[in-house]
Design an enzyme around this catalytic site. Structure first.
Site, PDB file in Angstrom:
ATOM      1  N   SER A  64       0.785  -1.187  -0.253  1.00 43.07           N
ATOM      2  CA  SER A  64      -0.209  -0.246  -0.164  1.00 43.07           C
ATOM      3  C   SER A  64       0.899   1.819  -0.420  1.00 43.07           C
ATOM      4  CB  SER A  64      -0.550   0.089   1.173  1.00 43.07           C
ATOM      5  OG  SER A  64      -1.694  -1.507   1.010  1.00 43.07           O
TER       6      SER A  64
HETATM    7  N1  SAH Z   1      -1.211  -5.221   4.001  1.00 45.93           N
HETATM    8  C1  SAH Z   1      -0.204  -4.965   2.760  1.00 45.93           C
HETATM    9  C2  SAH Z   1      -0.789  -4.587   1.316  1.00 45.93           C
HETATM   10  C3  SAH Z   1      -1.578  -5.643   0.981  1.00 45.93           C
HETATM   11  S1  SAH Z   1      -2.454  -5.614  -0.296  1.00 45.93           S
HETATM   12  C4  SAH Z   1       0.911  -4.403   3.025  1.00 45.93           C
HETATM   13  O1  SAH Z   1       1.395  -3.804   3.989  1.00 45.93           O
HETATM   14  O2  SAH Z   1       2.110  -4.541   1.755  1.00 45.93           O
HETATM   15  C5  SAH Z   1      -3.752  -6.928  -0.214  1.00 45.93           C
HETATM   16  C6  SAH Z   1      -3.379  -7.897   0.026  1.00 45.93           C
HETATM   17  O3  SAH Z   1      -4.953  -8.922   0.522  1.00 45.93           O
HETATM   18  C7  SAH Z   1      -2.996  -8.952  -1.215  1.00 45.93           C
HETATM   19  O4  SAH Z   1      -1.358  -9.826  -0.338  1.00 45.93           O
HETATM   20  C8  SAH Z   1      -4.296  -9.721  -1.197  1.00 45.93           C
HETATM   21  O5  SAH Z   1      -3.189 -11.797  -1.380  1.00 45.93           O
HETATM   22  C9  SAH Z   1      -4.862 -10.022   0.250  1.00 45.93           C
HETATM   23  N2  SAH Z   1      -5.797 -10.462   0.409  1.00 45.93           N
HETATM   24  C10 SAH Z   1      -6.890 -10.794  -0.771  1.00 45.93           C
HETATM   25  N3  SAH Z   1      -7.832 -10.930  -0.936  1.00 45.93           N
HETATM   26  C11 SAH Z   1      -7.474 -11.981   0.461  1.00 45.93           C
HETATM   27  C12 SAH Z   1      -8.982 -12.632   1.481  1.00 45.93           C
HETATM   28  N4  SAH Z   1      -9.853 -12.950   1.710  1.00 45.93           N
HETATM   29  N5  SAH Z   1      -7.646 -13.134   3.161  1.00 45.93           N
HETATM   30  C13 SAH Z   1      -6.954 -12.551   2.985  1.00 45.93           C
HETATM   31  N6  SAH Z   1      -5.608 -12.358   2.082  1.00 45.93           N
HETATM   32  C14 SAH Z   1      -6.420 -11.427   1.203  1.00 45.93           C
END
Ligand code: SAH
Length: 216
Positions: A64
C-alpha cells in the site's frame, strides 16, 4: 537486513510529506519514520521505496501507499498491546507499522508465497506478529475479540462475521467499494449490535478475493 542513512533521510522526507497531506497522529508518523519500507519491496523497486505510492510486490499484489497506511492506521487509534487483526498481509509492511506501535498483530494472507515472505521479513527486522495462511473473510474468532480490524484489500461489503470479532469500542477500517474505487470506511462497535459508521475519502486497492493460492 540493512537500513542506512540514505534510507533514514528519505523516510524523514516521506514523513514530512505525510504531515503536509494531513496525517497528524504522532505515533503513526514515528512508526513510518522507523520501519524500513525498502526492505519489504522487490529489489527492482528499491529506488522508489520512499515515494508516496503503492508498488507491485509478487503474486500481482501491491504494498500500500504510505499515505494509505497512515490513514488506515490513524483511523484504528492503535494503543500499546491492542489486539489488531489485519486481512491482507501482502508485503507485511502494514503489519510491521502496527507492531512498531506496540500492537499485538494477527495477519492473514491468501497467497502462500506472500505469507511466507512477509513472515521472514518481519522476523529479520525483529518484529513479532502472528501470521496465518488462509482466506480472511472469516477472520480469526479464536484470537479475538479485537481492538481493531484492518482490511487492506477492496471489499464490496463488510462481513458481519468480522464485525462480531470486534470488542465493544473496537474499530474496523476497510476500503469498501467495487474495483474502480473504494471509500475508506470506519465502523466502531458501540455495543453488542450497534455500530457507528463514518467515511474517510476514496482509495484504490487490489480486490479481496475468496479462497487461497498455494504457489506462484
Ligand atoms: N497490507 C499489505 C498490502 C496488501 S495488498 C502491505 O502492507 O503490503 C492486499 C493483500 O490482500 C494482497 O496480498 C492479497 O493477496 C490479500 N488478500 C486478498 N483477499 C484476501 C483474503 N480473502 N484473505 C486474505 N488476504 C487477502
Amino acid at each position: 537486513m540493512i537500513d542506512d542513512f540514505e534510507a533514514k533521510g528519505k523516510r524523514k522526507r516521506l514523513v514530512a510529506e505525510l504531515k503536509k497531506k494531513g496525517i497528524s497522529d504522532e505515533e503513526v508518523l514515528r512508526a513510518i519514520d522507523t520501519v524500513p519500507r525498502h526492505l519489504f519491496m522487490d529489489p527492482a523497486f528499491l529506488i522508489h521505496a520512499y515515494v508516496d505510492k503503492a508498488f507491485p510486490i509478487s503474486s500481482g499484489q501491491t504494498i500500500s501507499q504510505p499515505y494509505t497506511v497512515a490513514v488506515q492506521t490513524s483511523l484504528l487509534e492503535v494503543k500499546k498491546r491492542h489486539r489488531i487483526l489485519e486481512i491482507g498481509t501482502g508485503s507485511g509492511y502494514q503489519a510491521a507499522v502496527l507492531a512498531e506501535m506496540g500492537a499485538k498483530v494477527y495477519t492473514i494472507e491468501r497467497f502462500r508465497d506472500l505469507y511466507l515472505k512477509a513472515q521472514q521479513t518481519l522476523r529479520s527486522l525483529g518484529y513479532e506478529a502472528d501470521f496465518f495462511y488462509g482466506d480472511g473473510y472469516a477472520g480469526k474468532a479464536q484470537y479475538g475479540p479485537f481492538d481493531g480490524i484492518i482490511i487492506t484489500a477492496a471489499i464490496k461489503e463488510i462481513p458481519g462475521e468480522l464485525l462480531q470479532q470486534l470488542k465493544t469500542g473496537g474499530r474496523l477500517v476497510a476500503p469498501v467499494g467495487d474495483s474502480s474505487y473504494q471509500v475508506m470506511t470506519l465502523m466502531i462497535r458501540e455495543n453488542d449490535d450497534s455500530f457507528t459508521t463514518t467515511t474517510h475519502g476514496t482509495f484504490v486497492f487490489v480486490p479481496m478475493l475468496k479462497g487461497t493460492v498455494n504457489g506462484k
